[in-house]
Design an enzyme around this catalytic site. Structure first.
Site, PDB file in Angstrom:
ATOM      1  N   TYR A   1       7.074   5.972  -2.725  1.00 17.17           N
ATOM      2  CA  TYR A   1       7.784   6.914  -1.534  1.00 17.17           C
ATOM      3  C   TYR A   1       8.012   8.241  -1.889  1.00 17.17           C
ATOM      4  O   TYR A   1       8.936   8.336  -2.636  1.00 17.17           O
ATOM      5  CB  TYR A   1       8.642   6.074  -0.876  1.00 17.17           C
ATOM      6  CG  TYR A   1       8.397   4.575  -0.351  1.00 17.17           C
ATOM      7  CD1 TYR A   1       7.297   4.773   0.844  1.00 17.17           C
ATOM      8  CD2 TYR A   1       8.903   3.613  -0.649  1.00 17.17           C
ATOM      9  CE1 TYR A   1       6.893   3.533   1.208  1.00 17.17           C
ATOM     10  CE2 TYR A   1       8.332   2.415  -0.138  1.00 17.17           C
ATOM     11  CZ  TYR A   1       7.403   2.336   0.826  1.00 17.17           C
ATOM     12  OH  TYR A   1       6.922   1.360   1.386  1.00 17.17           O
TER      13      TYR A   1
ATOM     14  N   ASN B   1       1.014   4.776   1.677  1.00 16.58           N
ATOM     15  CA  ASN B   1       0.198   5.322   3.080  1.00 16.58           C
ATOM     16  C   ASN B   1       0.526   6.730   3.120  1.00 16.58           C
ATOM     17  O   ASN B   1       1.383   7.349   2.851  1.00 16.58           O
ATOM     18  CB  ASN B   1       1.241   4.509   4.034  1.00 16.58           C
ATOM     19  CG  ASN B   1       1.192   2.873   4.359  1.00 16.58           C
ATOM     20  OD1 ASN B   1       0.292   2.433   3.957  1.00 16.58           O
ATOM     21  ND2 ASN B   1       2.226   2.315   4.599  1.00 16.58           N
TER      22      ASN B   1
ATOM     23  N   THR C   1       0.966  -1.174  -0.114  1.00 16.45           N
ATOM     24  CA  THR C   1       0.084   0.001  -0.057  1.00 16.45           C
ATOM     25  C   THR C   1       0.886   1.193  -0.138  1.00 16.45           C
ATOM     26  O   THR C   1       2.003   1.162   0.472  1.00 16.45           O
ATOM     27  CB  THR C   1      -0.987   0.042   1.511  1.00 16.45           C
ATOM     28  OG1 THR C   1      -0.040   0.221   2.449  1.00 16.45           O
ATOM     29  CG2 THR C   1      -1.990  -1.117   1.175  1.00 16.45           C
TER      30      THR C   1
ATOM     31  N   ARG D   1     -17.323  -1.338   3.005  1.00 17.37           N
ATOM     32  CA  ARG D   1     -17.494  -1.802   4.192  1.00 17.37           C
ATOM     33  C   ARG D   1     -16.791  -1.014   5.409  1.00 17.37           C
ATOM     34  O   ARG D   1     -16.034  -0.324   5.030  1.00 17.37           O
ATOM     35  CB  ARG D   1     -16.778  -3.381   4.220  1.00 17.37           C
ATOM     36  CG  ARG D   1     -15.524  -3.419   4.205  1.00 17.37           C
ATOM     37  CD  ARG D   1     -15.014  -4.807   4.438  1.00 17.37           C
ATOM     38  NE  ARG D   1     -13.589  -5.268   4.381  1.00 17.37           N
ATOM     39  CZ  ARG D   1     -12.650  -5.271   5.150  1.00 17.37           C
ATOM     40  NH1 ARG D   1     -12.869  -4.411   6.509  1.00 17.37           N
ATOM     41  NH2 ARG D   1     -11.296  -5.145   4.992  1.00 17.37           N
TER      42      ARG D   1
ATOM     43  N   PHE E   1     -10.639  -9.439  12.506  1.00 22.02           N
ATOM     44  CA  PHE E   1     -11.004 -10.657  12.273  1.00 22.02           C
ATOM     45  C   PHE E   1     -10.273 -11.383  13.212  1.00 22.02           C
ATOM     46  O   PHE E   1      -9.141 -11.211  13.791  1.00 22.02           O
ATOM     47  CB  PHE E   1     -10.529 -10.946  10.881  1.00 22.02           C
ATOM     48  CG  PHE E   1     -11.211 -10.047   9.801  1.00 22.02           C
ATOM     49  CD1 PHE E   1     -12.514 -10.221   9.129  1.00 22.02           C
ATOM     50  CD2 PHE E   1     -10.661  -8.665   9.418  1.00 22.02           C
ATOM     51  CE1 PHE E   1     -13.104  -9.566   8.379  1.00 22.02           C
ATOM     52  CE2 PHE E   1     -11.410  -8.019   8.411  1.00 22.02           C
ATOM     53  CZ  PHE E   1     -12.584  -8.320   8.051  1.00 22.02           C
TER      54      PHE E   1
ATOM     55  N   GLU F   1      -4.482   4.065   3.591  1.00 22.81           N
ATOM     56  CA  GLU F   1      -3.653   2.947   2.899  1.00 22.81           C
ATOM     57  C   GLU F   1      -4.062   2.779   1.692  1.00 22.81           C
ATOM     58  O   GLU F   1      -5.261   2.131   1.596  1.00 22.81           O
ATOM     59  CB  GLU F   1      -3.531   1.636   3.785  1.00 22.81           C
ATOM     60  CG  GLU F   1      -2.752   2.381   4.947  1.00 22.81           C
ATOM     61  CD  GLU F   1      -2.524   1.096   5.786  1.00 22.81           C
ATOM     62  OE1 GLU F   1      -2.060   0.041   5.224  1.00 22.81           O
ATOM     63  OE2 GLU F   1      -2.597   1.082   7.296  1.00 22.81           O
TER      64      GLU F   1
END
Length: 329
Positions: free
Chosen positions: A274, A210, A208, A287, A292, A262
């Site tokens: 970066y 960030n 990802t 969602r 989890f 992210e």
């Protein structure tokens, strides 16, 4: 569109139709006011000019409120340019402006510099010291100084609520980026510089980009979104739109305590972003954020997030990438 940041940049022989406002987010109500300004200027054979303010007056007078701009000044100017305006005057909002009496503001900005023949404003327009000037004040000053005033009545959504920047902020806080886009008339975008993170996503096959510290624009409520990473291709002036699944939150699965954005670009392991300043555009919320029972359950959900993201964006489905194929430093 020309952009002026000082009065002495404005041509001395200008004849214009002017509109005035903060225009934060450039939502549908703003667009209606500016469209009227542009149309009336064309019919009058004059230039269409908008006056906007930076910083936002609320940030100056009530800094404790912590008002975040819906998007940064450069994006606001770009959105204003798309309306067909001939020019925008960005006024640095400080004591030299907010201490002006209504007539002083009119003379200095509208009459002597912009050569206003008409001024187009919304119903709730206020100006001058302590916001003491109203539309009626402006009409009286117009009669005195030789310009007409046109008031654009408020535009309402089908449910009867007035389009407003505060409504956009409410929707974004709730994670309703689809609703926010309806009020704005365009998708919501933030900007930030890509930082190094813990690289947990990379280890799981979801590298990802960030964003955390210097984000410009209102970050939507926590959740997972379908969106686009927007970047300028290095060494060029070309803009690239990359389909992405975007997570906003503190990463509760790993007991995170820092709220980040992210963005995982679908199917790409070859990007090294970066240090780049990128945009993240939000299309739809998939969602809420959740933790989890196991990493396996998290991976199953993330696989589904990628499928739903691809479906929403209308792009090919892409699965996880091999961690050892990621080329970013």
């Amino acid at each position: 569109m020309k952009t002026w940041t000082r009065l002495d940049e404005v041509p001395g022989d200008l004849r214009s139709v002017v509109t005035i406002g903060n225009f934060d987010g450039m939502h549908n109500g703003h667009a209606k006011v500016i469209a009227s300004c542009v149309d009336r200027a064309r019919r009058a054979g004059a230039s269409s000019v908008a006056i906007t303010f930076d910083p936002h007056p609320t940030q100056v007078h009530n800094p404790g409120v912590g008002l975040e701009l819906i998007f940064p000044l450069n994006d606001r100017i770009d959105a204003m340019a798309a309306t067909g305006l001939d020019a925008t005057l960005v006024v640095h909002y400080d004591a030299s402006v907010y201490t002006l009496e209504p007539e002083e503001f009119v003379v200095e900005f509208l009459v002597e510099r912009l050569g206003a023949v008409e001024v187009v404003v919304g119903e709730d327009f206020h100006f001058g010291r302590a916001n003491s000037g109203t539309v009626d004040t402006l009409r009286e000053l117009g009669r005195r100084h030789g310009f007409d005033v046109v008031m654009v009545t408020d535009i309402e959504a089908p449910e009867g609520r007035r389009w407003s920047s505060s409504w956009v902020r409410e929707l974004l806080a709730a994670g309703d980026v689809t609703g926010a886009a309806r009020v704005l008339g365009h998708l919501h975008r933030i900007r930030g510089t890509v930082e190094h993170g813990f690289k947990r996503g990379r280890e799981l096959g979801f590298p990802t980009a960030n964003l955390h510290g210097d984000i410009e624009g209102v970050v939507p409520g926590d959740g997972v979104y379908a969106g686009w990473v927007v970047r300028t291709v290095p060494g060029t002036s070309s803009t690239e739109f990359l389909p992405a699944a975007v997570s906003v939150g503190t990463n509760p699965q790993f007991d995170g305590d820092k709220r980040t954005v992210e963005a995982h670009v679908l199917g790409r392991s070859d990007l090294d972003l970066y240090g780049e300043r990128i945009g993240v555009t939000f299309v739809a919320r998939i969602r809420p954020m959740a933790s989890f029972d196991s990493v396996e359950a998290l991976l199953e959900q993330m696989d589904d997030d990628l499928r739903r993201t691809a479906s929403i964006l209308g792009v090919a489905v892409a699965g996880r990438v091999a961690p050892d194929s990621v080329t970013a430093g």
